[in-house]
Enzyme design. Structure first.
Site: not given
Ligand SMILES: C[S@@+](CC[C@H](N)C(=O)[O-])C[C@H]1O[C@@H](n2cnc3c(N)ncnc32)[C@H](O)[C@@H]1O
Length: 487
Positions: A300-301, A304-306, A347, A363, A416
């Protein structure tokens, strides 16, 4: 993912979504909660004074009027912060530091919204909703300056009273604003004696305390009241970047910026040497260890931080997200930073890679209650029932991760939110299924968060509040994370 399921902004004071509340009565006519005196659950003073005390610009009434206007648009019209900033002509008229100041005041008022209102009510002989919205908004921003930002009383009160005089819809309330704010400056106990968790609607603080206990609930509330800092993830050499940007290198490698930095003007932005990412959000990708050459699905990008963290360490990343619009953000971020990753709009529950991944980062979409300090109005837009819909989706995504990867591969699961139903309980269910084993996080891997590891080897990124110098606190968003290995 943010959940703003139930509509508009913080209700104007006594809307149905607010407290069952401090001033409400139960069927036998008794007050359901006492508002007077020290509450036994209240924590010692939070440290927001130390963060901002005495350093506020001594700006004029215009920034207070803009703050009140922004707040009114959010509270009474259901705008979010960006919409309110864009539509406020008073904000538009401000320049330079005044703009930042107006925004900071409005944001402080939202972060402590319920607690400010409850304290304000003790000074008034009528319910808040009987006060003109513009006057009420000025009272809230006045109290936010005094109690949350710890601005000197003379500056906060005089400029806010002047704003009332100059602003037509509030002009008849100037005397009232003056009297109440002077009292608020003299008698901060009305605010300070309330538990920190009164910043939220009652249902939310009750949800936190039944799931996490009273102390953790108050700690999360105290952290929400502090102004969130901006953290950068740098491609390399955090110490050197901290020096260049006059920030601080945090123990886990992020660079914390001084407040008020204008990001796009900073060195390294155009060159793509860093990106904005809360320090806690950086931990999951770090917990893979060496990822060079590994194929990793980031399920679940977006934005795109990770993905960027993993790509910058040499992983072959496939960034997967349901939303075309949000995956476009991932592409933009990759382009600016010159990093490479495949992107896939799909999905993740149903899509499978041609070759199984070596590892997966999940995430998962969640209630996002760990990022309320950045979107505090969200607390007043959610409802209790809306929070229950995530764990089913999270469990399905864990199953999908299993189907996408090789045996012996590592999955990092994170959300989070501090709610155990979306964190540790999802992970325990995965382990109980016999398909995963836990690979506990060790203190050496998470400098600054050693204390936050739980008995199961997962981590909930809450700061340690009982340290002697609160300035040492590494405040951050609240993430839960755990590392599992596919059997
Ligand atoms: C918490 S955000 C991810 C943040 C991101 N990992 C980062 O570090 O920048 C959650 C993301 O999950 C995506 N999402 C929600 N349901 C999904 C699904 N079934 N499949 C793939 N992506 C999904 C949302 O579009 C959203 O972008």
């Amino acid at each position: 993912m943010n959940d703003t399921s139930s509509g508009k902004g913080p209700r104007s004071p006594r809307g149905p979504n607010r407290r069952s509340g401090p001033n409400s009565q139960n069927s036998s006519g008794e007050r359901t909660r006492s508002r007077s005196g020290k509450n036994p659950r209240s924590k010692p003073q939070d440290n927001s004074t130390k963060r901002t005390g005495g350093k506020l610009p001594q700006n004029g009434w215009q920034s207070r009027r803009a703050a009140a206007d922004i707040l009114m648009r959010i509270v009474h019209e259901g705008a979010d912060m960006d919409e309110a900033l864009a539509s406020s002509k008073f904000f538009d008229e401000l320049e330079g530091p005044d703009r930042g100041f107006a925004r900071a005041i409005a944001s402080a008022a939202l972060r402590a919204f319920g607690r400010i209102d409850d304290a304000l009510e003790t000074y008034l002989d009528r319910p808040l909703e009987k006060i003109d919205p513009a006057v009420l908004s000025l009272l809230r921003v006045g109290c936010a300056q005094l109690w949350v930002l710890k601005a000197p009383s003379y500056a906060a009160v005089d400029a806010t009273v002047e704003a009332a005089r100059q602003w037509k819809p509030a002009s008849r309330g100037g005397g009232m604003v003056n009297a109440i704010l002077r009292r608020a400056g003299r008698e901060p106990e009305a605010y300070e004696s309330l538990p920190a968790s009164r910043i939220w609607p009652d249902w939310l603080s009750e949800r936190f305390s039944s799931a996490l206990g009273e102390e953790t609930t108050q700690n999360i509330a105290m952290m929400q009241m502090l102004e969130p800092r901006i953290d950068l993830t740098v491609k390399s050499d955090p110490e050197a970047w901290a020096q260049k940007l006059e920030g601080t290198a945090l123990p886990s490698g992020s660079v914390r910026l001084p407040t008020g930095a204008s990001l796009t003007e900073l060195e390294g932005y155009v060159e793509g040497e860093w990106w904005v990412q809360d320090v806690a959000a950086t931990l999951p990708a770090q917990l893979f260890g060496d990822v060079k050459g590994l194929s990793i699905g980031d399920l679940c990008a977006a934005p795109g931080g990770k993905t960027m963290q993993l790509a910058s360490k040499g992983a072959k990343v496939t960034a997967i997200d349901l939303s075309e619009q949000r995956i476009e953000k991932v592409r933009e971020n990759l382009e600016r930073t010159g990093l490479k990753a495949k992107t896939q709009v799909t999905d993740a529950r149903h899509w499978r890679p041609a070759e199984p991944f070596d590892a997966v980062l999940l995430d998962a979409p969640c209630s996002a209650l760990g990022t309320l300090r950045r979107h505090p109005e969200g607390a007043w837009r959610r409802n209790d029932k809306g929070l229950d819909r995530y764990s089913g989706l999270q469990i399905k995504l864990v199953q999908a991760a299993y189907d996408m990867m090789k045996s012996g591969g590592t999955m990092l699961y994170c959300v989070c939110t501090p709610l155990p139903a979306e964190g540790i309980e999802v992970v325990k269910e995965a382990v109980d299924s016999g398909k995963w084993i836990s690979k506990p996080i060790t203190p050496e891997e998470v400098p600054g968060y050693e204390h936050a590891i739980d008995d199961f080897g997962g981590l909930l990124s809450l700061p340690k509040f009982d340290i002697e110098n609160p300035e040492d606190l590494i405040t951050s968003d609240v993430f839960y994370m755990a590392r599992l290995e596919k059997v």
